[in-house]
Enzyme design. Structure first.
Site, PDB file in Angstrom:
ATOM      1  N   SER A  55      39.726  53.274  19.664  1.00  0.00           N
ATOM      2  CA  SER A  55      38.926  54.072  20.601  1.00  0.00           C
ATOM      3  C   SER A  55      37.474  54.223  20.167  1.00  0.00           C
ATOM      4  CB  SER A  55      39.553  55.451  20.804  1.00  0.00           C
ATOM      5  OG  SER A  55      39.602  56.172  19.589  1.00  0.00           O
ATOM      6  N   GLN A  75      38.258  32.527  35.399  1.00  0.00           N
ATOM      7  CA  GLN A  75      39.057  33.021  34.275  1.00  0.00           C
ATOM      8  C   GLN A  75      38.388  34.223  33.613  1.00  0.00           C
ATOM      9  OE1 GLN A  75      39.700  29.732  31.605  1.00  0.00           O
ATOM     10  NE2 GLN A  75      40.691  28.466  33.155  1.00  0.00           N
ATOM     11  N   PHE A  87      25.899  35.310  39.934  1.00  0.00           N
ATOM     12  CA  PHE A  87      25.032  34.615  40.886  1.00  0.00           C
ATOM     13  C   PHE A  87      25.764  34.458  42.215  1.00  0.00           C
ATOM     14  CE2 PHE A  87      23.776  30.690  42.992  1.00  0.00           C
ATOM     15  CZ  PHE A  87      22.391  30.801  43.020  1.00  0.00           C
ATOM     16  N   HIS A 177      38.584  42.229  22.021  1.00  0.00           N
ATOM     17  CA  HIS A 177      39.800  41.710  22.663  1.00  0.00           C
ATOM     18  C   HIS A 177      39.525  40.371  23.348  1.00  0.00           C
ATOM     19  CE1 HIS A 177      43.516  41.537  24.934  1.00  0.00           C
ATOM     20  NE2 HIS A 177      42.814  41.366  26.040  1.00  0.00           N
ATOM     21  N   ARG A 182      40.272  34.631  23.825  1.00  0.00           N
ATOM     22  CA  ARG A 182      39.738  33.409  24.412  1.00  0.00           C
ATOM     23  C   ARG A 182      39.245  32.376  23.406  1.00  0.00           C
ATOM     24  NH1 ARG A 182      41.930  32.601  29.283  1.00  0.00           N
ATOM     25  NH2 ARG A 182      41.622  34.377  30.704  1.00  0.00           N
TER      26      ARG A 182
END
Length: 216
Positions: A55, A75, A87, A177, A182
């Site tokens: 937090s 994604q 855009f 995260h 990713r």
């Protein structure tokens, strides 16, 4: 694929100079006599990460400008804890022709993966065919605009590879995260490249947090 820093939280508390120091300052809300203790801030941040006290990382904010394709943007936009501005092909004309993208084979053992084993001849064919298609698409798009057809209608013939710009804003917890997820296996190659560009900026702006996460 590229990322650029647009803004990062700038504290106004005297003695707290960076967004990273602000996170440590907020973490010590229950210990006001020791709140401005930048000497031990990195250790505190490491402790909070180790024990998953996430937090505190919601008290600082960062906005990046992402340059990517509409396909990868779809994604990115799924990360709903972030706030976005993109855009608009509805209000602005698309001026940039998409670049050709790499060909990879489908991994039939893992549908989230693709294999970088396509022969050079097929790579050349794929790039050439993409360039032809993109040129035809842009020609038709521009012709439609010349005839007065609305941008919101003409845009439907543009490919997913069309370049786009996104402003992506989120807390440092959000960014941790996103980057963790990713840059890992299971993410499309082009998105990994984009996330790694974001990671480079994060490391520069939040060196102690990045070190605690074993990113450096």
């Amino acid at each position: 694929m590229s990322a650029k820093l647009i803004s990062v939280t700038k504290p106004v508390v005297e003695g707290v100079n960076t967004a990273e120091e602000l996170i440590a300052y907020a973490a010590r809300v229950s210990n006001p006599e020791n709140q401005i203790n930048n000497k031990t801030a990195s250790g505190l941040l490491k402790y909070c990460i180790r024990h998953k006290h996430w937090s505190i990382f919601e008290t600082a904010f960062m906005t990046l400008e992402l340059k990517t394709s509409r396909g990868i943007a779809a994604q990115v936009l799924r990360h709903r804890s972030f706030h976005f501005q993109e855009f608009s092909q509805r209000y602005a004309s698309v001026m940039e022709t998409p670049p050709p993208h790499q060909a990879r084979f489908q991994d039939h053992k893992n549908r989230q993966n693709s294999l970088d084993t396509v022969p050079e001849d097929d790579q050349t064919w794929w790039a050439t065919e993409q360039e032809k298609l993109y040129a035809q698409s842009m020609e038709l798009y521009n012709k439609a605009l010349e005839k007065g057809i609305a941008k919101e209608c003409a845009r439907f013939i543009l490919p997913l590879s069309t370049p786009t710009t996104i402003y992506m804003s989120g807390t440092i917890r959000d960014w941790i995260h996103y980057i963790e997820l990713r840059t890992s296996n299971g993410t499309q190659r082009e998105h990994i490249d984009l996330a790694n560009a974001c990671k480079e900026i994060f490391i520069k702006e939040f060196p102690s947090i990045a070190k605690a996460l074993d990113w450096v």
